[in-house]
Motif scaffolding. Structure first.
Motif, mmCIF file in Angstrom:
data_model
loop_
_atom_site.group_PDB
_atom_site.id
_atom_site.type_symbol
_atom_site.label_atom_id
_atom_site.label_comp_id
_atom_site.label_asym_id
_atom_site.label_seq_id
_atom_site.Cartn_x
_atom_site.Cartn_y
_atom_site.Cartn_z
ATOM 1 N N ASN A 26 34.473 61.966 36.491
ATOM 2 C CA ASN A 26 35.618 61.379 35.811
ATOM 3 C C ASN A 26 35.119 60.474 34.694
ATOM 4 O O ASN A 26 34.161 59.721 34.881
ATOM 5 C CB ASN A 26 36.471 60.549 36.781
ATOM 6 C CG ASN A 26 37.288 61.407 37.707
ATOM 7 O OD1 ASN A 26 38.367 61.853 37.363
ATOM 8 N ND2 ASN A 26 36.761 61.652 38.905
ATOM 9 N N LYS A 27 35.769 60.557 33.547
ATOM 10 C CA LYS A 27 35.410 59.704 32.421
ATOM 11 C C LYS A 27 36.374 58.522 32.390
ATOM 12 O O LYS A 27 37.593 58.691 32.523
ATOM 13 C CB LYS A 27 35.490 60.468 31.104
ATOM 14 C CG LYS A 27 34.942 59.680 29.932
ATOM 15 C CD LYS A 27 34.845 60.540 28.683
ATOM 16 C CE LYS A 27 34.165 59.776 27.566
ATOM 17 N NZ LYS A 27 34.027 60.602 26.359
ATOM 18 N N TYR A 28 35.799 57.328 32.209
ATOM 19 C CA TYR A 28 36.568 56.090 32.201
ATOM 20 C C TYR A 28 36.382 55.362 30.877
ATOM 21 O O TYR A 28 35.296 55.385 30.292
ATOM 22 C CB TYR A 28 36.102 55.163 33.327
ATOM 23 C CG TYR A 28 36.361 55.697 34.708
ATOM 24 C CD1 TYR A 28 37.507 55.344 35.404
ATOM 25 C CD2 TYR A 28 35.450 56.552 35.318
ATOM 26 C CE1 TYR A 28 37.745 55.833 36.685
ATOM 27 C CE2 TYR A 28 35.681 57.041 36.594
ATOM 28 C CZ TYR A 28 36.824 56.692 37.264
ATOM 29 O OH TYR A 28 37.053 57.174 38.523
ATOM 30 N N GLU A 47 40.895 45.938 31.092
ATOM 31 C CA GLU A 47 41.507 47.106 31.730
ATOM 32 C C GLU A 47 40.514 48.252 31.840
ATOM 33 O O GLU A 47 39.601 48.377 31.023
ATOM 34 C CB GLU A 47 42.722 47.572 30.929
ATOM 35 C CG GLU A 47 43.825 46.531 30.905
ATOM 36 C CD GLU A 47 45.032 46.968 30.102
ATOM 37 O OE1 GLU A 47 46.133 46.883 30.652
ATOM 38 O OE2 GLU A 47 44.858 47.377 28.941
ATOM 39 N N VAL A 48 40.738 49.100 32.859
ATOM 40 C CA VAL A 48 39.926 50.291 33.071
ATOM 41 C C VAL A 48 40.883 51.479 33.225
ATOM 42 O O VAL A 48 41.811 51.433 34.042
ATOM 43 C CB VAL A 48 39.045 50.177 34.337
ATOM 44 C CG1 VAL A 48 38.209 51.436 34.528
ATOM 45 C CG2 VAL A 48 38.156 48.939 34.272
ATOM 46 N N ASN A 80 44.223 60.403 33.304
ATOM 47 C CA ASN A 80 45.215 59.687 32.501
ATOM 48 C C ASN A 80 45.927 58.619 33.348
ATOM 49 O O ASN A 80 47.148 58.623 33.500
ATOM 50 C CB ASN A 80 46.229 60.658 31.894
ATOM 51 C CG ASN A 80 47.032 60.010 30.789
ATOM 52 O OD1 ASN A 80 46.576 59.067 30.144
ATOM 53 N ND2 ASN A 80 48.229 60.507 30.568
ATOM 54 N N LEU A 81 45.113 57.706 33.888
ATOM 55 C CA LEU A 81 45.602 56.727 34.847
ATOM 56 C C LEU A 81 44.908 55.380 34.651
ATOM 57 O O LEU A 81 43.692 55.329 34.495
ATOM 58 C CB LEU A 81 45.295 57.252 36.258
ATOM 59 C CG LEU A 81 45.670 56.443 37.471
ATOM 60 C CD1 LEU A 81 47.188 56.371 37.624
ATOM 61 C CD2 LEU A 81 45.065 57.076 38.709
#
Length: 95
Positions: free
Chosen positions: A25-27, A47-48, A54-55
């Motif tokens: 997963n890319k963050y 924020e992350v 998309n969350l």
């Protein structure tokens, strides 16, 4: 941390954004953003976002950047674990 220093990563959160990959997963980590309020105080937000899903996975607003970064380090947002518990499995990437 893969492709970087975990300590440097944390230090740069005070003034820069980051991208990381963890478990496919890319963050996007939106580093500390200061907003000057009308009453003369500051509000700081960190924020992350999980870009793959998309969350928003973490959002904190405090009075100081230090409080935000500490809260980020203590939050179990990575499969129920904190940043320091999984940083060796996380890859620091450019956009």
């Amino acid at each position: 941390m893969i492709d970087g220093s975990a300590r440097e990563f944390i230090n740069k959160l005070y003034y820069e954004d980051h991208y990381v990959v963890y478990k496919d997963n890319k963050y996007f980590l939106n580093g500390c953003q200061t907003k000057h309020l009308e009453n003369g105080t500051d509000s700081v937000r960190l924020e992350v976002y999980n870009l793959t899903k998309n969350l928003t996975v973490f959002s904190i607003t405090k009075s100081t950047a230090n409080d935000c970064v500490e809260a980020f380090q203590d939050a179990p947002i990575w499969s129920g674990k904190t940043f320091w518990e999984i940083e060796n499995q996380m890859q620091w990437v450019d956009e």
